[in-house]
Design an enzyme around this catalytic site. Structure first.
Site, PDB file in Angstrom:
ATOM      1  N   LYS A  95      68.815  55.001  50.597  1.00 22.58           N
ATOM      2  CA  LYS A  95      68.691  55.708  51.876  1.00 22.58           C
ATOM      3  C   LYS A  95      67.315  56.339  52.069  1.00 22.58           C
ATOM      4  O   LYS A  95      66.755  56.330  53.139  1.00 22.58           O
ATOM      5  CB  LYS A  95      69.713  56.861  51.942  1.00 22.58           C
ATOM      6  CG  LYS A  95      71.117  56.454  52.289  1.00 22.58           C
ATOM      7  CD  LYS A  95      71.957  57.678  52.679  1.00 22.58           C
ATOM      8  CE  LYS A  95      71.918  58.783  51.657  1.00 22.58           C
ATOM      9  NZ  LYS A  95      72.888  59.871  51.926  1.00 22.58           N
ATOM     10  N   LYS A 114      64.501  56.185  49.746  1.00 19.81           N
ATOM     11  CA  LYS A 114      63.365  55.584  49.023  1.00 19.81           C
ATOM     12  C   LYS A 114      62.790  56.503  47.954  1.00 19.81           C
ATOM     13  O   LYS A 114      61.616  56.431  47.589  1.00 19.81           O
ATOM     14  CB  LYS A 114      62.241  55.136  50.000  1.00 19.81           C
ATOM     15  CG  LYS A 114      62.684  54.065  50.969  1.00 19.81           C
ATOM     16  CD  LYS A 114      63.034  52.738  50.282  1.00 19.81           C
ATOM     17  CE  LYS A 114      63.857  51.816  51.146  1.00 19.81           C
ATOM     18  NZ  LYS A 114      65.250  51.565  50.693  1.00 19.81           N
TER      19      LYS A 114
HETATM   20  N1  C2G Z   1      74.214  70.731  54.839  1.00 22.08           N
HETATM   21  C1  C2G Z   1      74.429  71.840  55.651  1.00 22.08           C
HETATM   22  N2  C2G Z   1      73.412  72.722  55.875  1.00 22.08           N
HETATM   23  C2  C2G Z   1      72.190  72.524  55.340  1.00 22.08           C
HETATM   24  C3  C2G Z   1      71.958  71.412  54.514  1.00 22.08           C
HETATM   25  C4  C2G Z   1      72.987  70.518  54.284  1.00 22.08           C
HETATM   26  O1  C2G Z   1      75.541  72.040  56.175  1.00 22.08           O
HETATM   27  N3  C2G Z   1      71.212  73.412  55.625  1.00 22.08           N
HETATM   28  C5  C2G Z   1      75.309  69.773  54.615  1.00 22.08           C
HETATM   29  C6  C2G Z   1      75.004  68.379  55.160  1.00 22.08           C
HETATM   30  O2  C2G Z   1      75.203  68.335  56.558  1.00 22.08           O
HETATM   31  C7  C2G Z   1      75.995  67.520  54.384  1.00 22.08           C
HETATM   32  C8  C2G Z   1      76.094  68.294  53.037  1.00 22.08           C
HETATM   33  O3  C2G Z   1      75.539  69.582  53.247  1.00 22.08           O
HETATM   34  O4  C2G Z   1      77.261  67.507  55.022  1.00 22.08           O
HETATM   35  C9  C2G Z   1      75.314  67.574  51.950  1.00 22.08           C
HETATM   36  O5  C2G Z   1      73.997  67.421  52.391  1.00 22.08           O
HETATM   37  P1  C2G Z   1      73.045  66.381  51.669  1.00 22.08           P
HETATM   38  O6  C2G Z   1      73.060  66.608  50.219  1.00 22.08           O
HETATM   39  O7  C2G Z   1      71.731  66.369  52.392  1.00 22.08           O
HETATM   40  O8  C2G Z   1      73.845  65.029  51.912  1.00 22.08           O
HETATM   41  P2  C2G Z   1      73.271  63.668  52.393  1.00 22.08           P
HETATM   42  O9  C2G Z   1      72.116  63.238  51.553  1.00 22.08           O
HETATM   43  O10 C2G Z   1      73.116  63.753  53.872  1.00 22.08           O
HETATM   44  O11 C2G Z   1      74.450  62.662  51.984  1.00 22.08           O
HETATM   45  O12 C2G Z   1      78.015  59.799  52.804  1.00 22.08           O
HETATM   46  C10 C2G Z   1      77.150  60.736  53.321  1.00 22.08           C
HETATM   47  C11 C2G Z   1      76.040  61.065  52.424  1.00 22.08           C
HETATM   48  O13 C2G Z   1      76.378  60.969  51.092  1.00 22.08           O
HETATM   49  C12 C2G Z   1      75.534  62.440  52.772  1.00 22.08           C
END
Ligand code: C2G
Length: 131
Positions: free
Chosen positions: A44, A46
């Site tokens: 996703k 890179k």
């Molecule tokens: N999140 C949030 N507030 C933030 C940062 C992140 O509510 N300030 C939430 C994101 O919206 C997500 C969760 O925390 O629902 C995890 O975020 P990430 O680790 O960035 O997840 P991501 O890489 O987007 O992976 O199948 C979906 C993917 O695996 C999601």
């Protein structure tokens, strides 16, 4: 039992992550978390996460709002995971708004507002800039 599922990388764990996990847990009584694999993240974004998948799984598993954790190998397997874990509700942050509506045939989907002003990318940038 109302089983809820959510997914994420949860790299460099921060308060935005715990906020969404706690809110997801409150929407049911059993929270299952799919932690994105290192390879899924690489495909996703890179780049590999700062924390490897084993450590990210360990951190998420240790939280009191989380009941079960597995490794998410592909974004396209959402429906398989939803069926396998027999969940009624998928919760995601609203940066994913609309992206997983295709599972609505089998499961409710709710996008919650993200916690403002914090992200893994921003933390990495701040740390980089301080050296
Ligand atoms: N999140 C949030 N507030 C933030 C940062 C992140 O509510 N300030 C939430 C994101 O919206 C997500 C969760 O925390 O629902 C995890 O975020 P990430 O680790 O960035 O997840 P991501 O890489 O987007 O992976 O199948 C979906 C993917 O695996 C999601």
């Amino acid at each position: 039992m109302n089983r809820v599922i959510t997914f994420g990388t949860f790299d460099v764990f921060h308060v935005g992550h715990i906020n969404i996990l706690e809110r997801a847990r409150e929407l049911g009584d059993y929270l299952i978390v799919g932690v994105s694999s290192d390879e899924l993240n690489f495909s996703k974004k890179k780049r590999y996460p700062i924390y490897n998948q084993k450590d990210r799984v360990k951190i998420i598993s240790s939280l009191k709002c989380v009941d079960e954790v597995f490794v998410e190998e592909s974004l396209e397997l959402k429906l398989e995971y939803i069926k396998k874990y027999n969940v009624k509700l998928l919760v995601m942050g609203d940066d994913w708004q609309g992206k997983f509506d295709w599972v609505k045939s089998d499961c409710d989907v709710l996008y919650l507002p993200r916690t403002p002003s914090i992200s893994t990318t921003e933390i990495i940038e701040v740390v980089k800039a301080s050296f």
